[in-house]
Design a protein around this motif. Structure first.
Motif, PDB file in Angstrom:
ATOM      1  N   ARG A 177       7.061  -8.868   8.394  1.00  0.00           N
ATOM      2  CA  ARG A 177       6.123  -7.771   8.520  1.00  0.00           C
ATOM      3  C   ARG A 177       5.380  -7.871   9.841  1.00  0.00           C
ATOM      4  NH1 ARG A 177       8.657  -6.420   4.865  1.00  0.00           N
ATOM      5  NH2 ARG A 177       8.035  -5.574   2.826  1.00  0.00           N
ATOM      6  N   TRP A 222       2.313  -3.265  -4.380  1.00  0.00           N
ATOM      7  CA  TRP A 222       2.210  -4.674  -4.774  1.00  0.00           C
ATOM      8  C   TRP A 222       1.041  -4.878  -5.729  1.00  0.00           C
ATOM      9  CZ3 TRP A 222       5.301  -8.811  -3.166  1.00  0.00           C
ATOM     10  CH2 TRP A 222       6.275  -8.489  -2.203  1.00  0.00           C
ATOM     11  N   THR A 224     -10.566  -0.933  -0.261  1.00  0.00           N
ATOM     12  CA  THR A 224      -9.556  -1.948   0.015  1.00  0.00           C
ATOM     13  C   THR A 224      -9.401  -2.124   1.512  1.00  0.00           C
ATOM     14  OG1 THR A 224      -8.422  -1.060  -1.921  1.00  0.00           O
ATOM     15  CG2 THR A 224      -7.268  -2.735  -0.646  1.00  0.00           C
ATOM     16  N   ARG A 225      -9.415  -0.987   2.232  1.00  0.00           N
ATOM     17  CA  ARG A 225      -9.229  -1.093   3.675  1.00  0.00           C
ATOM     18  C   ARG A 225     -10.388  -1.837   4.324  1.00  0.00           C
ATOM     19  NH1 ARG A 225      -7.473   3.789   7.166  1.00  0.00           N
ATOM     20  NH2 ARG A 225      -8.886   4.756   5.697  1.00  0.00           N
ATOM     21  N   PRO A 285     -11.956  -9.387  -4.784  1.00  0.00           N
ATOM     22  CA  PRO A 285     -11.629  -8.557  -3.619  1.00  0.00           C
ATOM     23  C   PRO A 285     -10.124  -8.427  -3.430  1.00  0.00           C
ATOM     24  CG  PRO A 285     -13.273 -10.194  -3.047  1.00  0.00           C
ATOM     25  CD  PRO A 285     -12.837 -10.495  -4.433  1.00  0.00           C
ATOM     26  N   HIS A 286      -9.401  -9.437  -3.854  1.00  0.00           N
ATOM     27  CA  HIS A 286      -7.970  -9.427  -3.651  1.00  0.00           C
ATOM     28  C   HIS A 286      -7.235  -8.735  -4.787  1.00  0.00           C
ATOM     29  CE1 HIS A 286      -4.027 -10.783  -2.514  1.00  0.00           C
ATOM     30  NE2 HIS A 286      -3.872 -11.427  -3.653  1.00  0.00           N
ATOM     31  N   ASN A 321       0.194 -14.180   4.248  1.00  0.00           N
ATOM     32  CA  ASN A 321       1.564 -14.161   3.744  1.00  0.00           C
ATOM     33  C   ASN A 321       1.778 -13.159   2.628  1.00  0.00           C
ATOM     34  OD1 ASN A 321       2.804 -16.138   5.413  1.00  0.00           O
ATOM     35  ND2 ASN A 321       1.639 -17.695   4.311  1.00  0.00           N
ATOM     36  N   TYR A 322       0.805 -12.270   2.441  1.00  0.00           N
ATOM     37  CA  TYR A 322       0.937 -11.242   1.411  1.00  0.00           C
ATOM     38  C   TYR A 322       1.198  -9.925   2.114  1.00  0.00           C
ATOM     39  CZ  TYR A 322       0.108  -9.243  -3.210  1.00  0.00           C
ATOM     40  OH  TYR A 322       0.242  -8.620  -4.426  1.00  0.00           O
ATOM     41  N   ARG A 323       2.409  -9.375   1.915  1.00  0.00           N
ATOM     42  CA  ARG A 323       2.879  -8.259   2.724  1.00  0.00           C
ATOM     43  C   ARG A 323       1.933  -7.056   2.844  1.00  0.00           C
ATOM     44  NH1 ARG A 323       7.028 -10.838   0.476  1.00  0.00           N
ATOM     45  NH2 ARG A 323       8.863 -11.323   1.768  1.00  0.00           N
ATOM     46  N   PRO A 324       1.285  -6.640   1.754  1.00  0.00           N
ATOM     47  CA  PRO A 324       0.454  -5.432   1.857  1.00  0.00           C
ATOM     48  C   PRO A 324      -0.597  -5.512   2.958  1.00  0.00           C
ATOM     49  CG  PRO A 324       0.679  -6.039  -0.435  1.00  0.00           C
ATOM     50  CD  PRO A 324       1.296  -7.142   0.351  1.00  0.00           C
ATOM     51  N   TYR A 325      -1.041  -6.707   3.303  1.00  0.00           N
ATOM     52  CA  TYR A 325      -2.101  -6.787   4.305  1.00  0.00           C
ATOM     53  C   TYR A 325      -1.631  -6.391   5.687  1.00  0.00           C
ATOM     54  CZ  TYR A 325      -5.331  -8.843   0.978  1.00  0.00           C
ATOM     55  OH  TYR A 325      -6.156  -9.039  -0.092  1.00  0.00           O
ATOM     56  N   ASN A 346       2.652 -16.954  -4.617  1.00  0.00           N
ATOM     57  CA  ASN A 346       2.962 -16.943  -3.195  1.00  0.00           C
ATOM     58  C   ASN A 346       1.685 -16.919  -2.378  1.00  0.00           C
ATOM     59  OD1 ASN A 346       2.095 -14.418  -3.744  1.00  0.00           O
ATOM     60  ND2 ASN A 346       3.823 -13.329  -2.905  1.00  0.00           N
ATOM     61  N   LEU A 347       0.593 -17.212  -3.055  1.00  0.00           N
ATOM     62  CA  LEU A 347      -0.678 -17.261  -2.356  1.00  0.00           C
ATOM     63  C   LEU A 347      -1.279 -18.636  -2.535  1.00  0.00           C
ATOM     64  CD1 LEU A 347      -2.015 -13.928  -3.740  1.00  0.00           C
ATOM     65  CD2 LEU A 347      -1.163 -14.307  -1.453  1.00  0.00           C
ATOM     66  N   MET A 407      -1.815  -2.613  -3.922  1.00  0.00           N
ATOM     67  CA  MET A 407      -1.909  -2.367  -2.488  1.00  0.00           C
ATOM     68  C   MET A 407      -0.561  -1.860  -2.018  1.00  0.00           C
ATOM     69  SD  MET A 407      -3.921  -5.821  -1.305  1.00  0.00           S
ATOM     70  CE  MET A 407      -4.229  -5.327   0.362  1.00  0.00           C
ATOM     71  N   ILE A 408      -0.577  -1.038  -0.955  1.00  0.00           N
ATOM     72  CA  ILE A 408       0.704  -0.501  -0.482  1.00  0.00           C
ATOM     73  C   ILE A 408       1.282  -1.356   0.638  1.00  0.00           C
ATOM     74  CG2 ILE A 408       0.211   1.899  -1.075  1.00  0.00           C
ATOM     75  CD1 ILE A 408      -0.317   2.311   1.976  1.00  0.00           C
ATOM     76  N   ASP A 409       2.575  -1.251   0.777  1.00  0.00           N
ATOM     77  CA  ASP A 409       3.299  -1.995   1.817  1.00  0.00           C
ATOM     78  C   ASP A 409       4.373  -1.060   2.362  1.00  0.00           C
ATOM     79  OD1 ASP A 409       5.857  -4.566   1.563  1.00  0.00           O
ATOM     80  OD2 ASP A 409       4.801  -3.809   3.348  1.00  0.00           O
ATOM     81  N   ASP A 410       4.162  -0.652   3.624  1.00  0.00           N
ATOM     82  CA  ASP A 410       5.114   0.283   4.230  1.00  0.00           C
ATOM     83  C   ASP A 410       6.045  -0.393   5.210  1.00  0.00           C
ATOM     84  OD1 ASP A 410       2.738   3.050   4.393  1.00  0.00           O
ATOM     85  OD2 ASP A 410       4.193   2.454   2.858  1.00  0.00           O
ATOM     86  N   GLY A 411       6.033  -1.707   5.210  1.00  0.00           N
ATOM     87  CA  GLY A 411       6.751  -2.404   6.274  1.00  0.00           C
ATOM     88  C   GLY A 411       8.182  -2.793   5.969  1.00  0.00           C
ATOM     89  N   THR A 420      -0.066  -3.566   6.092  1.00  0.00           N
ATOM     90  CA  THR A 420      -0.086  -2.102   6.077  1.00  0.00           C
ATOM     91  C   THR A 420      -1.528  -1.655   5.911  1.00  0.00           C
ATOM     92  OG1 THR A 420       2.059  -2.054   4.955  1.00  0.00           O
ATOM     93  CG2 THR A 420       0.743  -0.043   4.895  1.00  0.00           C
ATOM     94  N   LEU A 421      -1.908  -0.688   6.729  1.00  0.00           N
ATOM     95  CA  LEU A 421      -3.269  -0.173   6.600  1.00  0.00           C
ATOM     96  C   LEU A 421      -3.438   0.471   5.236  1.00  0.00           C
ATOM     97  CD1 LEU A 421      -4.589   1.611   9.803  1.00  0.00           C
ATOM     98  CD2 LEU A 421      -5.525  -0.355   8.611  1.00  0.00           C
ATOM     99  N   GLN A 422      -4.407  -0.032   4.463  1.00  0.00           N
ATOM    100  CA  GLN A 422      -4.572   0.456   3.099  1.00  0.00           C
ATOM    101  C   GLN A 422      -5.291   1.790   3.075  1.00  0.00           C
ATOM    102  OE1 GLN A 422      -3.265  -0.981   0.283  1.00  0.00           O
ATOM    103  NE2 GLN A 422      -2.220  -2.142   1.903  1.00  0.00           N
TER     104      GLN A 422
END
Lengths: 443, 178, 300
Positions: free
Chosen positions: B66, C278, B27-28, C155-156, B14-18, C287-288, C265-269, B20-22
């Motif tokens: 997403r 983010w 991180t990826r 890691p997060h 539920n965390y949006r960045p996941y 939210n986690l 972290m990036i979010d392109d969506g 998107t390919l980092q």
């Protein structure tokens, strides 16, 4: 020999049984038999350190040398103790100043004269003489009595790490007193009206409030006393620091009182930093040895180094209770240098502290890294901290430190790009040597 | 098949960045690892064996608006393939066979099943193995035919079974020598 | 008795005072030593005649060097004063030990006052405070749990976590423990962890406190971006540029570093097509799910 032999580790610390916890230490102590004619095999044990654990009382021979020599150690298991005869206060001798304190321990023996942990045929009196007049022998004796009562050796040790904390009287008590009383809220709304409950809650909250007021008052009073004492401690500490190396500090007496002062200061919450001149509190010296033993096998598993923070967690988890503070850990680690321990504390440029085996050098790691950057992947993409971590068998944080150290040495160079921080073989090094060679030729 | 209890989605879902390919490699790598584990456990939980790249429920999360790009989907599934936990069905990479249990482990499972149902030295059809009475309630129920066949072939190679081709694929029989 | 001798003797005698029994009679001594000042007289009263004089001579011989004498007396003084203080502390502990454990406000006050006095009750588990009040283990164990929680979430979040989230995580782990844990407690425990040199640090960004568990240094630009992200948990490059008035290059650099360090972290969506950055440490609204962050995994 009447007493049981106790096993010591390489650095002179007693090897404890599972579930056995060390409770108290006291130095300069003799153990002797109190009887007219002593058996031929008996030699009094003089001037050792006595360790009181939940299961035994252990006498450890004290060596003066820096190198831990294989000292002897003997123990009396608590089940063999029939009675304690605490030292008598006062008496004519005490007119002439402090005397060594004597604790008599009645232990059971079998027919053949060996210690009996049960079904004793008869008993003998062992006397423990506390020769360090400034040590807190009263506390030691009290603790000994407590430990005997607790009979911890009859309990099977729990397997879990830090156990769920159980305290006497730990149910929340609204009166705020440590009287072990059960909470009074043992009814449901069926028993009393809602308003009744609300009123009761209000009353209890008010009581808690008042109690808190009183508590703060008492706290204030305590703190003002603390302030005075801290000031005195500081003055004495500075005087001691000033006198080190002078005439006062050279003698054994000076040494003894300095040591004692460290212990006193520590107990008050003023930690004396370990310096070249002083070895800090006795507690830290013992802890230092204990840690050295503990960390050894861990290092083997983690490729020779471990972050100090992780040592803190592992050690305390293993202890389960009577944990050590981060400051305790740091002090103990600093002492390793003074006693030639097989492990040492090391600081990276970034401030990260790690524990390393003494013989460990970075060369082996650098060699590994140098190889890694010359692989096809390493040449094209370089290596990141995670790559290095996998290859070296280290956590990423430490792998990163090694990469930085290798870079500092000139073996690697970095590329801080979009793909993160990555390291490559240091081409510039070769370039430099080429240039030097060229320059040399020109001459 | 009894309705399965709801699948608990992990925190990152539920965390949006996941979704998107980092770009940052470290991180990826973590992202790929998380998705790999999720895909496997999800399929195992629901007994799914084939992932349709364009239509797999996990790849889109409505509640956060997403969805994974095609590139990301293929990347994650490829990672599973590299690990031997999945296989592409067809060159177009639109469908992926999930081996959340390895073929060897399916083979072992079949052996136990055969023993439990006293089918040693007996003959069953492949179809019966996955839809018959003895299959009901076991892990073999509705097992993807491709996997079943592979597992039995493995047992054949070990000398524990022998397949007989029938008139149609459904009739393929197996004799077990255990 | 001459002055000089009596000075040294007095000290010697005072040292011995605490141990002298009361049984010895009074009158004979009063007669002999009437001329002396009161404390000294009281001291001598308890000594049998001849050996009293012998005691004095012995004392003179024993304490030739005044320096040694002084040092020893100061130690005695200190020990006595400590004993008195320790008794006060014991009384206090008896009364309030449970309160310190159960009432976070009182505990916080206690710590504040210790700090003002220059006393560190958490310096060592061998200290009075830890022993008598039993608070050492509470904080040292909390330290261990904090380290573990930070490690599990690294890691997060790249090693940066909101103090509130951290406290919640640790509290959840301590389900079986009966002592509540507050943010203040965490702050104290982390304060001690600093000494271990792995970058543990608490710093304030905007209205929140963040806990760092890696030695990464963040500059002002980074902090400002983190602050901007608070609330909604992300920023866009355009927003940063507009709000801060920085040139695009500066914005890019800062965001890039934060990405590289694993803090962003990036979010392109997003439907509007703008790339969002983010920050897990800024998503204070939880939210986690917490179990997931502990790495226990709800799966399997």
């Amino acid at each position: 020999m009447l007493l049981l032999e106790a096993q010591l580790s390489e650095s002179g610390r007693p090897i404890l049984q599972p579930g056995e916890i060390e409770c108290q230490l006291i130095d300069s102590t003799d153990i002797d038999l109190e009887q007219e004619t002593k058996p031929p095999y008996w030699n009094p044990l003089l001037g050792g350190i006595v360790s009181l654990t939940t299961h035994r009382i252990i006498w450890i021979e004290r060596t003066r040398k820096k190198e831990p020599v294989q000292s002897r150690a003997f123990a009396i298991p608590h089940p063999a103790v029939h009675a304690l005869e605490p030292p008598k206060k006062g008496g004519l001798k005490s007119l002439f100043g402090k005397q060594a304190v004597k604790l008599r321990i009645v232990v059971g023996i079998r027919k053949d004269g060996a210690l009996a942990t049960r079904d004793a045929a008869s008993a003998v009196r062992v006397v423990m003489v506390f020769r360090n007049l400034d040590s807190n022998s009263d506390a030691f004796v009290t603790r000994f009595q407590e430990v005997l009562e607790a009979k911890a050796w009859t309990v099977i040790p729990p397997t879990s790490a830090l156990p769920g904390r159980a305290h006497p009287g730990s149910e929340p008590s609204f009166s705020g007193r440590q009287d072990g009383s059960q909470p009074s809220r043992a009814f449901t709304t069926a028993h009393a009206g809602v308003s009744g409950i609300l009123k009761r809650e209000e009353a209890q909250a008010k009581q808690a409030d008042e109690t808190l007021q009183e508590a703060f008052g008492d706290l204030n009073a305590l703190m003002s006393k603390a302030k005075d004492m801290v000031a005195l401690a500081e003055r004495i500490r500075m005087r001691l620091a000033g006198s080190s190396g002078g005439t006062g500090g050279g003698t054994d007496e000076g040494e003894g009182s300095r040591q004692e002062m460290q212990d006193l200061l520590l107990s008050v919450g003023i930690a004396s930093p370990v310096t070249r001149e002083n070895a800090g509190a006795l507690y830290h010296q013992q802890l230092s040895r204990q840690l050295s033993d503990f960390v050894g096998p861990l290092l083997v598993k983690s490729n020779g180094m471990m972050a100090l923070v992780d040592v803190y967690c592992f050690f305390n988890r293993a202890r389960g209770t009577e944990l050590i503070s981060p400051d305790d850990l740091l002090q103990a680690c600093r002492l390793w240098e003074r006693v030639n321990a097989p492990v040492r504390l090391r600081r990276f440029e970034s401030g990260v502290l790690i524990v390393q085996a003494r013989g460990h050098s970075d060369e082996a790691i650098f060699a590994q890294l140098a190889q890694l950057v010359k692989t096809p992947d390493g040449t094209h993409f370089g290596i990141s901290a995670s790559d290095a971590a996998r290859a070296l068998g280290l956590p990423p944080a430490l792998a990163k430190e090694e990469l930085l150290a290798a870079e500092y040495r000139g073996l690697l160079c970095r590329d801080d790009g979009a793909d993160g921080l990555r390291f490559y073989h240091n081409f510039f090094l070769e370039l430099d040597s080429l240039q030097e060679a060229a320059a040399g030729q020109q001459q | 098949m009894a309705p399965k209890p709801a699948f608990e989605l992990p925190y990152f879902y539920n965390y949006r960045p996941y979704f998107t390919l980092q770009p940052v490699r470290d991180t990826r790598e973590k992202q790929i690892q998380l998705w790999k584990e999720l895909i496997l456990s999800f399929c195992k939980h629901y007994g799914m064996y084939i992932v349709d790249v364009d239509d797999f429920p996990l790849f889109a999360n409505k509640s956060i608006e997403r969805k994974l790009t095609n590139e990301a989907r293929e990347l994650f599934l490829n990672a599973l393939v590299m690990e031997g936990r999945a296989e592409w069905l067809g060159k177009d990479h639109r469908k992926c066979l999930l081996l959340w249990r390895r073929i060897e482990d399916w083979a072992d499972l079949i052996i136990s099943w055969v023993q439990e149902n006293a089918l040693e030295n007996g003959v069953v059809t492949l179809d019966e193995m996955r839809t018959g009475d003895e299959a009901r309630g076991t892990d073999l129920e509705n097992l993807e035919m491709i996997i079943l066949e592979r597992a039995v072939r493995l047992l054949e190679a070990r000398g524990k079974a022998q397949m007989f081709k029938g008139s149609s694929a459904d009739d393929t029989g197996v004799k077990f020598f255990i | 008795m001459e002055r000089a001798a009596s000075g040294i003797t007095r000290k010697f005698v005072l040292l011995a005072i605490g141990r002298l029994p009361e049984e010895l009679g009074r009158s004979w001594f009063d007669k002999c030593f009437r001329g002396l000042d009161r404390p000294l007289r009281m001291a001598f009263r308890r000594r049998p005649g001849i050996s009293g004089l012998q005691g004095a001579t012995a004392a003179r011989a024993q304490y030739k060097t005044l320096g040694e004498d002084v040092a020893k007396v100061r130690t005695e003084q200190m020990t006595e004063q400590l004993a008195t203080f320790k008794k006060s502390l014991e009384d206090f502990a008896q009364k309030y030990k449970n309160d310190i454990k159960k009432q976070p406000a009182f505990r916080a006050q206690f710590h504040e006052m210790c700090a003002k006095c220059g006393v560190d009750p958490l310096a060592s588990n061998k200290g009075f405070w830890a022993e008598l009040l039993g608070i050492g283990d509470f904080y040292y164990e909390l330290g261990v749990q904090i380290v573990e929680a930070c490690l599990a979430t690294r890691p997060h979040n790249g090693g940066l976590i909101d103090l509130q989230d951290l406290r919640a995580l640790v509290a959840k782990k301590r389900r079986t423990a009966k002592e509540p844990v507050t943010e203040d407690d965490c702050i104290r425990a982390i304060g001690k962890l600093k000494a271990l040199g792995s970058g543990f640090e608490i710093f304030t960004v905007g209205s929140r406190r963040l806990v760092r568990s890696v030695p990464t240094e963040l500059n002002r630009d980074h902090n400002e971006i983190l602050e901007m992200a608070q609330g909604k948990g992300f920023v866009t490059a355009a927003e940063v540029q507009a709000q801060k008035g920085w040139p695009p290059g500066r914005v890019e650099d800062a965001l890039e570093t934060l990405l590289r360090e694993g803090l962003a972290m990036i979010d392109d969506g997003d439907p509007d097509g703008q790339r969002r950055f983010w920050f897990p440490c800024s998503s204070g609204d939880g939210n986690l799910s917490i179990e997931g962050q502990l790495g226990e995994g709800p799966i399997r």
